[in-house]
Write a protein that holds these residues in place. Structure first.
Motif, PDB file in Angstrom:
ATOM      1  N   PRO A  87      75.870 -18.914  50.509  1.00 36.48           N
ATOM      2  CA  PRO A  87      77.148 -18.849  49.768  1.00 36.48           C
ATOM      3  C   PRO A  87      78.300 -19.095  50.499  1.00 36.48           C
ATOM      4  N   GLY A  89      82.824 -18.937  50.334  1.00 34.22           N
ATOM      5  CA  GLY A  89      84.031 -18.652  49.475  1.00 34.22           C
ATOM      6  C   GLY A  89      85.202 -19.895  50.148  1.00 34.22           C
ATOM      7  N   GLY A  91      85.761 -20.098  53.209  1.00 33.28           N
ATOM      8  CA  GLY A  91      85.542 -20.735  54.725  1.00 33.28           C
ATOM      9  C   GLY A  91      86.546 -20.053  55.741  1.00 33.28           C
ATOM     10  N   SER A  92      87.307 -18.962  55.512  1.00 33.03           N
ATOM     11  CA  SER A  92      88.253 -18.427  56.173  1.00 33.03           C
ATOM     12  C   SER A  92      87.674 -17.526  57.218  1.00 33.03           C
ATOM     13  N   GLY A  93      86.487 -17.091  57.106  1.00 33.62           N
ATOM     14  CA  GLY A  93      85.586 -16.143  58.000  1.00 33.62           C
ATOM     15  C   GLY A  93      85.956 -16.169  59.235  1.00 33.62           C
ATOM     16  N   SER A 152      94.897 -10.484  56.259  1.00 36.85           N
ATOM     17  CA  SER A 152      95.920 -11.459  56.834  1.00 36.85           C
ATOM     18  C   SER A 152      95.739 -12.698  56.208  1.00 36.85           C
ATOM     19  N   SER A 153      94.812 -13.209  55.703  1.00 34.46           N
ATOM     20  CA  SER A 153      94.405 -14.553  55.059  1.00 34.46           C
ATOM     21  C   SER A 153      94.538 -14.477  53.739  1.00 34.46           C
ATOM     22  N   THR A 158      88.901 -15.631  49.272  1.00 35.82           N
ATOM     23  CA  THR A 158      88.679 -15.384  48.073  1.00 35.82           C
ATOM     24  C   THR A 158      88.102 -14.113  48.035  1.00 35.82           C
ATOM     25  N   SER A 164      82.085  -9.881  49.949  1.00 37.25           N
ATOM     26  CA  SER A 164      80.693 -10.057  51.117  1.00 37.25           C
ATOM     27  C   SER A 164      81.099  -9.856  52.348  1.00 37.25           C
ATOM     28  N   ILE A 224      77.529 -13.043  44.604  1.00 37.88           N
ATOM     29  CA  ILE A 224      78.203 -12.115  43.799  1.00 37.88           C
ATOM     30  C   ILE A 224      78.999 -13.184  42.738  1.00 37.88           C
TER      31      ILE A 224
HETATM   32  C1  LIG Z   1      94.311 -16.040  59.957  1.00 29.59           C
HETATM   33  C2  LIG Z   1      93.122 -15.422  59.719  1.00 29.59           C
HETATM   34  C3  LIG Z   1      93.362 -14.070  59.220  1.00 29.59           C
HETATM   35  C4  LIG Z   1      92.407 -13.148  58.929  1.00 29.59           C
HETATM   36  N1  LIG Z   1      92.741 -12.003  58.632  1.00 29.59           N
HETATM   37  C5  LIG Z   1      91.921 -10.911  58.061  1.00 29.59           C
HETATM   38  C6  LIG Z   1      92.229  -9.547  57.951  1.00 29.59           C
HETATM   39  O1  LIG Z   1      93.161  -9.100  58.017  1.00 29.59           O
HETATM   40  N2  LIG Z   1      91.122  -8.796  57.612  1.00 29.59           N
HETATM   41  C7  LIG Z   1      89.746  -9.224  57.179  1.00 29.59           C
HETATM   42  O2  LIG Z   1      88.942  -8.360  56.897  1.00 29.59           O
HETATM   43  N3  LIG Z   1      89.465 -10.691  57.457  1.00 29.59           N
HETATM   44  C8  LIG Z   1      90.561 -11.226  57.877  1.00 29.59           C
HETATM   45  N4  LIG Z   1      90.246 -12.877  58.254  1.00 29.59           N
HETATM   46  C9  LIG Z   1      88.805 -13.154  58.103  1.00 29.59           C
HETATM   47  C10 LIG Z   1      88.606 -13.861  56.579  1.00 29.59           C
HETATM   48  O3  LIG Z   1      89.581 -14.281  55.859  1.00 29.59           O
HETATM   49  C11 LIG Z   1      87.811 -12.613  55.468  1.00 29.59           C
HETATM   50  O4  LIG Z   1      86.300 -12.600  56.244  1.00 29.59           O
HETATM   51  C12 LIG Z   1      87.712 -13.060  54.251  1.00 29.59           C
HETATM   52  O5  LIG Z   1      87.009 -12.014  53.675  1.00 29.59           O
HETATM   53  C13 LIG Z   1      86.694 -14.148  53.868  1.00 29.59           C
HETATM   54  O6  LIG Z   1      86.876 -14.931  52.782  1.00 29.59           O
HETATM   55  P1  LIG Z   1      86.539 -16.274  52.376  1.00 29.59           P
HETATM   56  O7  LIG Z   1      86.424 -16.402  51.070  1.00 29.59           O
HETATM   57  O8  LIG Z   1      86.929 -17.180  53.360  1.00 29.59           O
HETATM   58  O9  LIG Z   1      84.846 -16.253  52.580  1.00 29.59           O
HETATM   59  P2  LIG Z   1      83.999 -17.284  53.428  1.00 29.59           P
HETATM   60  O10 LIG Z   1      84.341 -17.362  54.994  1.00 29.59           O
HETATM   61  O11 LIG Z   1      83.638 -18.233  52.799  1.00 29.59           O
HETATM   62  O12 LIG Z   1      82.380 -16.345  53.515  1.00 29.59           O
HETATM   63  C14 LIG Z   1      82.418 -14.947  54.324  1.00 29.59           C
HETATM   64  C15 LIG Z   1      80.991 -14.423  53.953  1.00 29.59           C
HETATM   65  O13 LIG Z   1      80.976 -13.999  52.484  1.00 29.59           O
HETATM   66  C16 LIG Z   1      79.830 -14.740  51.811  1.00 29.59           C
HETATM   67  N5  LIG Z   1      79.998 -15.115  50.655  1.00 29.59           N
HETATM   68  C17 LIG Z   1      81.462 -15.716  50.099  1.00 29.59           C
HETATM   69  N6  LIG Z   1      81.374 -15.692  48.696  1.00 29.59           N
HETATM   70  C18 LIG Z   1      80.314 -15.153  48.368  1.00 29.59           C
HETATM   71  C19 LIG Z   1      79.684 -14.412  46.928  1.00 29.59           C
HETATM   72  N7  LIG Z   1      80.379 -15.166  45.931  1.00 29.59           N
HETATM   73  N8  LIG Z   1      78.655 -14.025  47.005  1.00 29.59           N
HETATM   74  C20 LIG Z   1      77.893 -13.597  48.248  1.00 29.59           C
HETATM   75  N9  LIG Z   1      78.384 -14.060  49.496  1.00 29.59           N
HETATM   76  C21 LIG Z   1      79.336 -14.615  49.422  1.00 29.59           C
HETATM   77  C22 LIG Z   1      79.432 -15.859  52.755  1.00 29.59           C
HETATM   78  O14 LIG Z   1      78.176 -16.349  52.717  1.00 29.59           O
HETATM   79  C23 LIG Z   1      79.855 -15.670  54.228  1.00 29.59           C
HETATM   80  O15 LIG Z   1      78.871 -14.691  54.445  1.00 29.59           O
HETATM   81  C24 LIG Z   1      91.105 -13.749  58.542  1.00 29.59           C
HETATM   82  C25 LIG Z   1      90.768 -15.010  58.622  1.00 29.59           C
HETATM   83  C26 LIG Z   1      91.657 -15.770  59.258  1.00 29.59           C
HETATM   84  C27 LIG Z   1      91.703 -17.240  59.475  1.00 29.59           C
END
Ligand SMILES: Cc1cc2nc3c(=O)[nH]c(=O)nc-3n(C[C@H](O)[C@H](O)[C@H](O)COP(=O)(O)OP(=O)(O)OC[C@H]3O[C@@H](n4cnc5c(N)ncnc54)[C@H](O)[C@@H]3O)c2cc1C
Length: 486
Positions: A87, A89, A91-93, A152-153, A158, A164, A224
């Motif tokens: 899965p 979202g 891709g900011s992880g 912060s992202s 998402t 997750s 989810i």
């Molecule tokens: C500049 C920057 C600042 C950041 N600051 C913070 C911060 O302050 N705090 C923080 O906690 N994080 C921060 N992050 C990290 C990141 O943004 C978080 O982890 C965010 O929650 C990831 O969301 P995403 O939509 O990009 O998920 P993704 O990176 O795409 O996925 C993250 C995880 O969730 C899973 N996933 C995604 N969607 C689903 C779904 N619907 N069902 C089941 N699994 C799913 C994926 O398999 C993966 O394991 C930051 C990242 C950056 C680049």
């Protein structure tokens, strides 16, 4: 089957040949031709998140379902073809948790981006997983409500990714992490069945708390497809404090002093001199001062409102001054407050100007923050790289950020080494190897050492019970493979 864990490991098709024809046909019939992408030049852009050190593979297909039934059909198609899925979202992880696995199908949830309901009477909302955090916050704010989790992202990550990873952010010191805002979930299980967990009521203790189990499971237990989220009344306009310190010890003493004084600011952030200098140089802003950078700056906010907010920040100002602050300033001016927070949010982009950044995530007891920063300074000297420390001081969650030249193998190895040593230092101080970013594909070995053998067995038993065929996100959380760490 992985002999050590007992978790199934599916054989995956050869990437070069694309998805097996029967799987491709099933995916297309499940969600339509336009929702299934197999062109490697496109699928490659869904192979990584923002963690530079994590391994990643090539998906045989990337799919974009638009509703729960489509997600369930994709899961059933992959299950019957014996092909795992990842899965994803935005891709900011920062742990490689959404990185593709060779031969797997990546399921991108960003097209499920509707806010289904905002219920003011019950102060909750129901959303699909692909809603961007900031869009959701903005929508509820227009109704006088507040969604607290604010990574912060937030302008591109998402809600599904936040759930997750159990994401945190700047407001955690007062409002907790993502799980603290979750009332219930709708998820698709590895069987393709749809499970609803939780409730819409404020209280509810029927059965195991399956929502909390799935939150933070990094896509390894279920996908989810909907979330019911608790909202709060929109807080008052913030009052902001900035304080500068000649030593990091004094700044950290102010943090402990604030806790001892019973203050609960809505945000309390720390930046060290490296981060301050990088922001000054990159943004050209003098909001953090324009002379020599102090050793550390604290930025605090109160959203208690009016006189109460001002009182809280004036008390924090006194705490900072008695801890030895060389400068402390409280403002009710919203524009000034916004500029200070922008400077805090600009740390990572500013460090990026100096090289590739690799941000760590370690949470220590708040009384140990100074020790952690000293350890980072030692590690930076030992490995010969710059490490800037920025973090959520109010909850002890630090993000030491290593800057290195990714084209230089020696610097890459040094960055890798520093990343692990910072986590070891945090654990030695009574901390945890992740406060908010998760385990993903870079911290499996650290997870193992933190939760111990019995904890690991319980994790594996839960994984086997919910995903016996090892369908969801192989390589994340449980891999015994070659990810960084030890
Ligand atoms: C500049 C920057 C600042 C950041 N600051 C913070 C911060 O302050 N705090 C923080 O906690 N994080 C921060 N992050 C990290 C990141 O943004 C978080 O982890 C965010 O929650 C990831 O969301 P995403 O939509 O990009 O998920 P993704 O990176 O795409 O996925 C993250 C995880 O969730 C899973 N996933 C995604 N969607 C689903 C779904 N619907 N069902 C089941 N699994 C799913 C994926 O398999 C993966 O394991 C930051 C990242 C950056 C680049």
């Amino acid at each position: 089957m992985d002999a050590a864990s007992g978790i199934a490991v599916l054989p995956v098709p050869d990437v070069g040949t694309g998805p097996p024809p029967a799987l491709l046909a099933a995916l297309r019939s499940a969600i339509g031709d336009e929702g299934v992408v197999v062109d490697p030049s496109v699928t490659a852009s869904y192979s990584r998140d923002m963690m530079p050190l994590a391994p990643s593979g090539s998906p045989v297909a990337v799919v974009f379902p638009t509703d729960t039934a489509q997600v369930a059909a994709v899961v059933r198609a992959c299950a019957s073809a014996g092909v795992p899925l990842v899965p994803r979202g935005a891709g900011s992880g920062l742990t490689g948790a959404a990185n593709a696995v060779d031969g797997a199908v990546t399921v991108v949830l960003t097209k499920m981006n509707r806010i289904l309901e905002i219920d003011e009477g019950n102060r909750l909302a129901v959303v699909q997983p692909g809603v961007v955090n900031l869009d959701f916050r903005t929508a509820v704010e227009s109704r006088g409500l507040f969604y607290a989790p604010d990574p912060s992202s937030y302008d591109w990550c998402t809600i599904g990714g936040n759930l997750s990873t159990n994401a945190g952010g700047l407001c955690c010191v007062k409002y907790g992490v993502t799980t603290d805002a979750v009332l219930g979930l709708e998820v698709v299980l590895a069987s393709g069945e749809v499970l609803r967990t939780g409730r819409r009521t404020v209280k509810g203790v029927a059965g195991y708390d399956l929502s909390r189990l799935i939150v933070g499971s990094e896509g390894t237990l279920a996908i989810i497809t909907e979330a019911t989220l608790a909202l709060r009344p929109k807080p008052a306009a913030p009052c902001t404090l900035v304080a500068a310190f000649a030593t990091t010890e004094a700044a950290c003493e102010a943090v402990s002093g604030a806790i001892r004084a019973g203050l609960v600011p809505s945000l309390l952030e720390i930046m060290d001199a490296t981060c301050i200098r990088a922001v000054q140089a990159h943004t050209g802003s003098s909001i953090l001062g324009d002379g020599d950078a102090p050793a550390a700056i604290l930025i605090g906010q109160s959203d208690a409102g009016g006189a109460a907010g001002l009182r809280e920040m004036e008390l924090l100002e006194r705490v900072c001054t008695s801890a030895g602050a060389v400068f402390a300033y409280v403002t009710e001016d919203l524009a000034e407050g916004r500029l200070l927070l922008q400077a805090r949010r600009a740390v990572l982009p500013s460090l990026q100007v100096l090289g590739t950044w690799l941000t760590d995530d370690v949470c220590v007891p708040r009384t140990e923050i100074a020790q952690l920063i000293s350890a980072c300074e030692r590690i930076a000297r030992d490995v010969g790289l710059t490490i800037g420390v920025v973090g959520h001081a109010g909850d002890g969650n630090m993000h030491p950020t290593i800057v290195y030249d990714a084209t230089d193998p020696a610097q890459l190895a040094a960055a890798h080494d520093a990343f692990g040593r910072i986590l070891d230092a945090g654990r030695a101080l009574g901390g945890t190897v992740t406060g908010e970013h998760g385990i993903g594909r870079v911290k499996q070995e650290f997870l193992r050492s933190e939760i111990g053998q019995i904890g690991l067995e319980v994790h594996r038993a839960i994984k086997r019970a919910l995903d016996p065929a090892g369908l969801f996100n192989p390589g994340s959380m449980f891999s015994d493979g070659s990810a960084p760490g030890r």
